[in-house]
Design an enzyme around this catalytic site. Structure first.
Site, PDB file in Angstrom:
ATOM      1  N   ASP B  91     -47.284 -11.723  28.174  1.00 29.24           N
ATOM      2  CA  ASP B  91     -47.136 -11.230  29.536  1.00 29.24           C
ATOM      3  C   ASP B  91     -46.376 -12.287  30.342  1.00 29.24           C
ATOM      4  O   ASP B  91     -46.011 -13.346  29.828  1.00 29.24           O
ATOM      5  CB  ASP B  91     -48.493 -10.866  30.140  1.00 29.24           C
ATOM      6  CG  ASP B  91     -49.439 -12.055  30.233  1.00 29.24           C
ATOM      7  OD1 ASP B  91     -48.990 -13.206  30.061  1.00 29.24           O
ATOM      8  OD2 ASP B  91     -50.639 -11.828  30.471  1.00 29.24           O
ATOM      9  N   SER B  92     -46.131 -11.995  31.606  1.00 32.17           N
ATOM     10  CA  SER B  92     -45.245 -12.869  32.385  1.00 32.17           C
ATOM     11  C   SER B  92     -46.002 -13.973  33.107  1.00 32.17           C
ATOM     12  O   SER B  92     -45.399 -14.882  33.665  1.00 32.17           O
ATOM     13  CB  SER B  92     -44.512 -12.031  33.424  1.00 32.17           C
ATOM     14  OG  SER B  92     -45.431 -11.602  34.422  1.00 32.17           O
ATOM     15  N   GLY B  93     -47.323 -13.870  33.131  1.00 32.21           N
ATOM     16  CA  GLY B  93     -48.122 -14.819  33.893  1.00 32.21           C
ATOM     17  C   GLY B  93     -48.474 -14.322  35.283  1.00 32.21           C
ATOM     18  O   GLY B  93     -49.414 -14.819  35.894  1.00 32.21           O
ATOM     19  N   GLY B  94     -47.745 -13.336  35.763  1.00 28.21           N
ATOM     20  CA  GLY B  94     -47.933 -12.881  37.137  1.00 28.21           C
ATOM     21  C   GLY B  94     -49.323 -12.335  37.406  1.00 28.21           C
ATOM     22  O   GLY B  94     -49.973 -12.702  38.393  1.00 28.21           O
ATOM     23  N   PHE B  95     -49.791 -11.468  36.529  1.00 26.20           N
ATOM     24  CA  PHE B  95     -51.080 -10.827  36.768  1.00 26.20           C
ATOM     25  C   PHE B  95     -52.217 -11.848  36.779  1.00 26.20           C
ATOM     26  O   PHE B  95     -53.078 -11.838  37.656  1.00 26.20           O
ATOM     27  CB  PHE B  95     -51.325  -9.755  35.702  1.00 26.20           C
ATOM     28  CG  PHE B  95     -52.604  -8.993  35.910  1.00 26.20           C
ATOM     29  CD1 PHE B  95     -52.678  -7.957  36.826  1.00 26.20           C
ATOM     30  CD2 PHE B  95     -53.746  -9.325  35.190  1.00 26.20           C
ATOM     31  CE1 PHE B  95     -53.861  -7.263  37.023  1.00 26.20           C
ATOM     32  CE2 PHE B  95     -54.937  -8.633  35.386  1.00 26.20           C
ATOM     33  CZ  PHE B  95     -54.992  -7.604  36.299  1.00 26.20           C
ATOM     34  N   ASP B 145     -43.460 -10.259  37.366  1.00 26.08           N
ATOM     35  CA  ASP B 145     -43.661  -9.292  38.444  1.00 26.08           C
ATOM     36  C   ASP B 145     -44.850  -9.689  39.292  1.00 26.08           C
ATOM     37  O   ASP B 145     -45.585 -10.617  38.962  1.00 26.08           O
ATOM     38  CB  ASP B 145     -43.857  -7.878  37.890  1.00 26.08           C
ATOM     39  CG  ASP B 145     -45.166  -7.743  37.118  1.00 26.08           C
ATOM     40  OD1 ASP B 145     -45.697  -8.769  36.636  1.00 26.08           O
ATOM     41  OD2 ASP B 145     -45.663  -6.617  36.979  1.00 26.08           O
ATOM     42  N   GLN B 188     -43.622  -0.662  38.847  1.00 24.57           N
ATOM     43  CA  GLN B 188     -44.739  -0.773  39.780  1.00 24.57           C
ATOM     44  C   GLN B 188     -44.683   0.418  40.735  1.00 24.57           C
ATOM     45  O   GLN B 188     -43.946   1.369  40.470  1.00 24.57           O
ATOM     46  CB  GLN B 188     -44.676  -2.110  40.548  1.00 24.57           C
ATOM     47  CG  GLN B 188     -44.928  -3.342  39.676  1.00 24.57           C
ATOM     48  CD  GLN B 188     -46.385  -3.494  39.245  1.00 24.57           C
ATOM     49  OE1 GLN B 188     -47.272  -2.728  39.666  1.00 24.57           O
ATOM     50  NE2 GLN B 188     -46.641  -4.456  38.343  1.00 24.57           N
ATOM     51  N   GLY B 215     -49.532  -2.254  37.142  1.00 21.96           N
ATOM     52  CA  GLY B 215     -50.261  -1.925  38.365  1.00 21.96           C
ATOM     53  C   GLY B 215     -51.293  -0.835  38.196  1.00 21.96           C
ATOM     54  O   GLY B 215     -51.797  -0.295  39.176  1.00 21.96           O
ATOM     55  N   ASP B 265     -52.617  -2.755  25.594  1.00 17.97           N
ATOM     56  CA  ASP B 265     -53.375  -3.964  25.252  1.00 17.97           C
ATOM     57  C   ASP B 265     -54.607  -3.986  26.128  1.00 17.97           C
ATOM     58  O   ASP B 265     -54.593  -3.432  27.239  1.00 17.97           O
ATOM     59  CB  ASP B 265     -52.569  -5.236  25.552  1.00 17.97           C
ATOM     60  CG  ASP B 265     -52.571  -5.546  27.043  1.00 17.97           C
ATOM     61  OD1 ASP B 265     -51.816  -4.886  27.784  1.00 17.97           O
ATOM     62  OD2 ASP B 265     -53.351  -6.412  27.482  1.00 17.97           O
ATOM     63  N   CYS B 303     -67.169   3.788   9.198  1.00 16.17           N
ATOM     64  CA  CYS B 303     -66.278   2.652   9.443  1.00 16.17           C
ATOM     65  C   CYS B 303     -66.323   1.704   8.247  1.00 16.17           C
ATOM     66  O   CYS B 303     -67.378   1.439   7.682  1.00 16.17           O
ATOM     67  CB  CYS B 303     -66.707   1.920  10.714  1.00 16.17           C
ATOM     68  SG  CYS B 303     -65.706   0.466  11.088  1.00 16.17           S
ATOM     69  N   CYS B 305     -65.240  -1.527   8.335  1.00 14.38           N
ATOM     70  CA  CYS B 305     -65.167  -2.936   8.725  1.00 14.38           C
ATOM     71  C   CYS B 305     -66.344  -3.699   8.115  1.00 14.38           C
ATOM     72  O   CYS B 305     -67.328  -3.093   7.697  1.00 14.38           O
ATOM     73  CB  CYS B 305     -65.162  -3.071  10.247  1.00 14.38           C
ATOM     74  SG  CYS B 305     -66.815  -3.069  10.969  1.00 14.38           S
ATOM     75  N   CYS B 308     -69.865  -2.905   9.497  1.00  9.55           N
ATOM     76  CA  CYS B 308     -70.444  -1.610   9.114  1.00  9.55           C
ATOM     77  C   CYS B 308     -70.693  -1.499   7.615  1.00  9.55           C
ATOM     78  O   CYS B 308     -71.602  -0.800   7.187  1.00  9.55           O
ATOM     79  CB  CYS B 308     -69.537  -0.475   9.572  1.00  9.55           C
ATOM     80  SG  CYS B 308     -69.482  -0.318  11.370  1.00  9.55           S
ATOM     81  N   HIS B 334     -65.481  -5.184  14.279  1.00  8.51           N
ATOM     82  CA  HIS B 334     -65.711  -3.736  14.302  1.00  8.51           C
ATOM     83  C   HIS B 334     -64.925  -3.069  15.423  1.00  8.51           C
ATOM     84  O   HIS B 334     -64.261  -2.055  15.206  1.00  8.51           O
ATOM     85  CB  HIS B 334     -67.196  -3.407  14.470  1.00  8.51           C
ATOM     86  CG  HIS B 334     -67.387  -1.962  14.794  1.00  8.51           C
ATOM     87  ND1 HIS B 334     -67.338  -0.976  13.838  1.00  8.51           N
ATOM     88  CD2 HIS B 334     -67.527  -1.314  15.985  1.00  8.51           C
ATOM     89  CE1 HIS B 334     -67.461   0.208  14.415  1.00  8.51           C
ATOM     90  NE2 HIS B 334     -67.581   0.030  15.719  1.00  8.51           N
TER      91      HIS B 334
END
Lengths: 374, 374
Positions: B91-95, B145, B188, B215, B265, B303, B305, B308, B334
């Protein structure tokens, strides 16, 4: 199916062999990682096996309090519960009651105490300890014994040892006849040779599948411990495995094997892994030290564990400082692998009759110290 | 070697395809586990891969502060540092500056702030964000952003969006020409259709390798989010991947894919894994609940995994209550596997033209709720 202990070779007092159990062979000398509450902390059981461990230790005290032995039994036993199908040794609960529980009260019958988790009241007697370890499904069961708190006078140690010997006899009776499972007696007597001899005689008179050396690694120091190990193993039957409880640092382990010990356990490699201490051929590396923050080299270039084969010291430093779980996961894995590598090295050296040379190289590597900073 | 996005099939608005990069293919729709500080918490990277993840997300804000982008670069880049050789999106770091840092000051030029770790002062501009993401070695770079804090008036959202569009242009210039790497613009405009359209037009005018929908998932609720997703994806070029940032719960993800989103994500599966929450076909299971303490059944029998296939609910309950690290390790594994199973299910269904039926079964399974207690 029954159990057996076969000695394959000796080199001086050092021995190598195999303990066979229905759940698999235990190559000796063996180091047993500690899986206190049904898990070797920060490790999946398949990863523990991958380090080379043949057997784990489980703590009766912790498991009887949570999730309880009866619950583990209902769920199919400890092996199934924790997903480890190889041998498990359980301690008797005695040592942890003394070190962790509150309001302990000791009588001839046993010990009552309050849980350190929720304050509930419990009792362990030799008979109850045997029952708990049977419910857990332990492959190697330990006699219920008492460990006197240090410092203790020789009189106190003698009195405690004699109580433990009476409990050993009750443990043997309560254990009964369980093919495929082993019961180990525990020698006590502190650092007093006469008491150790008296304890060994009492235990061999009862007769056990193996013999532990208890009451060491409780603060007496390496010199005093080795002093006892210079004579104690020889007091125990040659044809039975000898287990030194709660030991230790890498050089403790090498010194114990040199003196005839076949099995050991310790929380040190896993606990240290969670606090950023790595054991390497060249001694202890404190990964939190700023000298590692730009170091692209592995912890130990000769180690094939995931921490060493896939990560830099800089990464290990970063994730430790960032308090990321992967730090404890990787360093525990490394430490357990290092311990197992030592054991494999000693087994090979004893079989080849080159233990002295192996030991000299072990100490020379450590004396070199960690690789210089970049 | 360059990058590409190939759409293989659509079903309604839902799409499936592949983003090809020199570090490997990313099957879409894709869920990206979050490896904030150079590790997906509680997981080894090979285990993350084993869950089915093709790509990870790294957080620029965290990594620039510790261990720093320059250090990661000197150590060979983020892939090598964290032992993940497949694609990484940063990510850009902004958030995160807006949600974690102290004393933020926003200007046309960028944002200055104090580190939440040690209070040190830092600045991120579009140019610096591009530099950091280049130093990290990110495969998919996000434009810098601004995310307005909620609640915000439409005017504030518009003003913020227009600043982000000017920053998008500066990001594109600063990114330059980097074959094999992709730069994504971020739409945005809050929940206002006109602003979303204006933002999309600005971004497509600049031209990016992919387009994120930013956003959202900031507290507006699923209904409002789906409301935006009913029109926002269509404003973006059909031949470029569309990435919905920070989403979400399983039903958010399904609803987003249904509306034309290709990538997502979220920290939810890993964070929930550490707090004892498991996502299953039948909804959320809180493993700390006492109903599990004697339950020998797996979390989800369908499942595959490790949690499980090898452990009972009783064990998972026990290790959570005992605060053992294996609890977070197994539940995170899991949850990540469950998320990837959803993605694979959707990819298959879209390719087969059966997305509606798949979605109906997904919701029917959830409506059933967890298996009844024993």
């Amino acid at each position: 199916m029954s159990t057996s202990f076969t000695l394959h070779a000796t080199d001086g007092a050092a021995r190598t062999g195999v303990i066979s159990t229905p759940r698999g062979d235990i190559r000796t000398p063996a180091f047993m990682p500690v899986g206190t509450a049904g898990t070797v902390k920060a490790m999946l059981p398949e990863s523990v096996r991958d380090t080379g461990a043949d057997i784990l230790l489980g703590n009766t005290y912790h498991l009887m309090l949570r999730p309880t032995a009866e619950r583990v039994d209902r769920l199919g036993g400890l092996h199934r519960f924790m997903n480890w199908d190889r041998p498990i040794l359980t301690d008797s609960g005695g040592f942890q009651v003394m070190s962790l529980a509150a309001l302990r009260k000791l009588t001839e019958k046993g010990v009552t105490f309050k849980s350190h988790i929720d304050g509930s009241k419990h009792e362990i007697t030799p008979e109850r300890s045997m029952e708990i370890q049977r419910l857990l499904g332990s492959d190697i069961v330990m006699c219920f014994d008492e460990c006197p708190a240090l410092p203790a006078t020789e009189d106190e140690v003698a009195k405690s040892m004699r109580l433990s010997m009476r409990w050993a006899e009750r443990s043997k009776v309560a254990f009964g006849d369980r093919p495929g499972h082993m019961l180990f007696g525990i020698q006590q007597g502190g650092v007093t040779q006469d008491l150790r001899a008296e304890s060994a005689k009492a235990l061999t008179g009862i007769g056990f599948d193996g013999y532990a050396i208890g009451g060491l690694a409780v603060g007496e120091g390496q010199e005093a411990m080795f002093g006892v190990l210079d004579y104690a193993p020889d007091m125990l039957p040659k044809d039975r495995p000898r287990y030194l409880m709660g030991v230790g640092k890498p050089d403790d382990i090498v010194g114990a094997v040199k003196r005839g010990v076949d099995m050991m356990d310790c929380v040190l490699p896993s606990r240290s892994g969670r606090t950023g201490q790595a054991f390497t051929r060249h001694g202890v590396v404190n990964i939190k030290n700023a000298r590692h923050q730009d170091d692209p080299r592995p912890l130990d270039e000769a180690c094939s564990c995931p921490a060493c084969s896939s990560y830099s010291r800089a990464y290990l430093h970063h994730v430790f400082r960032s308090q990321e779980m992967i730090s404890g996961m990787l360093l525990t894995w490394h430490n357990l692998r290092y311990y197992q590598d030592i054991m494999q090295g000693m087994r090979n050296a004893i079989a080849a009759g080159t233990f002295d040379a192996w030991e000299a190289a072990f100490h020379a590597d450590r004396a070199e110290g960690d690789i210089p900073p970049l």
